[in-house]
Design an enzyme around this catalytic site. Structure first.
Site, PDB file in Angstrom:
ATOM      1  N   SER A 274       0.892  -1.372   0.046  1.00 48.53           N
ATOM      2  CA  SER A 274       0.003   0.027   0.048  1.00 48.53           C
ATOM      3  C   SER A 274       0.839   1.090   0.042  1.00 48.53           C
ATOM      4  O   SER A 274       0.620   2.071  -0.706  1.00 48.53           O
ATOM      5  CB  SER A 274      -1.057   0.163   1.151  1.00 48.53           C
TER       6      SER A 274
ATOM      7  N   HIS B  96       0.776   4.559   4.537  1.00 53.17           N
ATOM      8  CA  HIS B  96       0.009   5.143   3.644  1.00 53.17           C
ATOM      9  C   HIS B  96       0.369   6.568   3.333  1.00 53.17           C
ATOM     10  O   HIS B  96       0.615   7.184   2.372  1.00 53.17           O
ATOM     11  CB  HIS B  96      -1.519   5.147   3.876  1.00 53.17           C
TER      12      HIS B  96
END
Length: 380
Positions: free
Chosen positions: A274, A332
């Site tokens: 991610s 993230h």
């Protein structure tokens, strides 16, 4: 989207330390005790309140009785070694990408020359009758194999350069996903393919965890986003620079996650691509903020790339502040901020200054090929 819940059930193997979540009752000191086997102490009739207080104030050596053993506190992980690994790996990634671009350019030029010479040699030398006779001599299996290879080649040629580049990344992620299903490999997978600042192995998992997914849904979501934005990012940066950005983003996002976990004391394992995928998405949205995006399940809903990036950053910032633990929001944010920074400043500071390194590599290659033969030196 870097999930941690998928590997929690493997934390009892001893390769990942687990820590108790702090509750209201955890403000008191922990002591090593058994759950059962305690006997009720015999009542002493002559015990007075004053004697009890005096005995409590005395040290264990004065009373002659062993005191309670405090629960050992886990030392705070040190992040100097992961930080040095992050800086070194990022520099090596961009240096290798610059050299790879130089070598690929040489191969393309040489291949174009060879193809042109081959066309001149074959021009007028053979006719269709020759190839017709050659095709008739083949067996049925050989013909089917050639047709299959031709179909695969046509499909591969129909893909964009970005899609062809990320196909290798998707293949590696699929292989790692299959390795998670092999019981004998569980300990090695937890040790090297999950990132945790409390683990003894900190550096190598920073890059390997970016190719690791335990859930097939997790992998499909990340790879779908990567496939969608691959054409845009490779057209902007080129495949060599894209690979350097992708690998560096995976390590940098993990480093940001390490810092946040160590600061808050929530030391839990994470895995997933991610962080690197967020860097790719952020880079494309920063370069082309007016591009229209949509959701696969809601095709009627469209929004600009700039608005989507702001919304994702806001969600991850809220999750980091509020302590949401379903996703690794720190990773993230680290990947997204790196993608934005690279498009705004990093490209000029790093990639445009690669000429001295490429020149040094060119001179080294010319020095190696020169003494063995003059044409090798002049060809470089």
């Amino acid at each position: 989207m870097a999930w941690r819940g998928s590997v929690i059930k493997w934390t009892n193997t001893g390769y990942i330390r687990s820590f108790k979540v702090t509750t209201r009752s955890s403000r008191l000191s922990y002591y090593k005790q058994q759950r059962c086997g305690f006997r009720r102490e015999a009542k002493r009739p002559d015990t007075k309140k004053g004697n009890v207080l005096e005995e409590a104030n005395q040290s264990p050596s004065e009373t002659g009785k062993p005191g309670p053993t405090p629960f050992p506190k886990a030392p705070r992980p040190t992040l100097l070694k992961p930080l040095m690994f992050t800086v070194g790996f990022t520099g090596c990634s961009f240096g290798a990408a610059a050299i790879l671009q130089y070598e690929n350019l040489k191969l393309r030029v040489q291949a174009a020359r060879d193809e042109e010479e081959a066309e001149k040699l074959l021009q007028g030398s053979q006719d269709m009758a020759h190839w017709h006779d050659w095709w008739n001599k083949l067996s049925g299996f050989q013909r089917q194999l050639i047709l299959l290879m031709s179909t695969v080649d046509d499909f591969w040629s129909s893909l964009t350069e970005g899609q062809r580049t990320v196909t290798g990344i998707i293949a590696v992620n699929a292989v790692v996903l299959c390795c998670w299903r092999i019981p004998i490999m569980q300990r090695s997978m937890i040790k090297y393919f999950t990132s945790n600042p409390a683990s003894k192995t900190k550096c190598l998992p920073m890059i390997l965890s970016s190719f690791s997914h335990y859930s097939i849904i997790h992998m499909m979501a990340n790879m779908y986003v990567l496939w969608t934005f691959s054409s845009g990012i490779v057209s902007l940066l080129g495949k060599e620079q894209f690979l350097a950005v992708y690998l560096s983003a995976g390590v940098i996002s993990t480093m940001v996650s390490y810092i946040c976990k160590t600061t808050t004391g929530r030391l839990y394992p994470s895995l997933g691509a991610s962080g690197a995928v967020m860097a790719v998405l952020a880079a494309v949205c920063t370069k082309v903020p007016e591009a229209k995006l949509g959701i696969i399940f809601l095709p009627m809903l469209t929004f600009s790339a700039g608005s989507a990036l702001k919304a994702l950053i806001a969600i991850d910032a809220a999750g980091l502040i509020l302590g949401w633990r379903l996703l690794d929001h720190a990773a993230h944010l680290g990947g997204a901020l790196f993608g934005i920074w690279y498009i705004a400043y990093g490209h000029k500071l790093i990639w445009r200054r690669r000429e001295p390194l490429v020149k040094m590599w060119h001179d080294m290659r010319a020095g190696e090929s020169g003494p063995k033969g003059g044409p090798g030196s002049s060809g470089a």
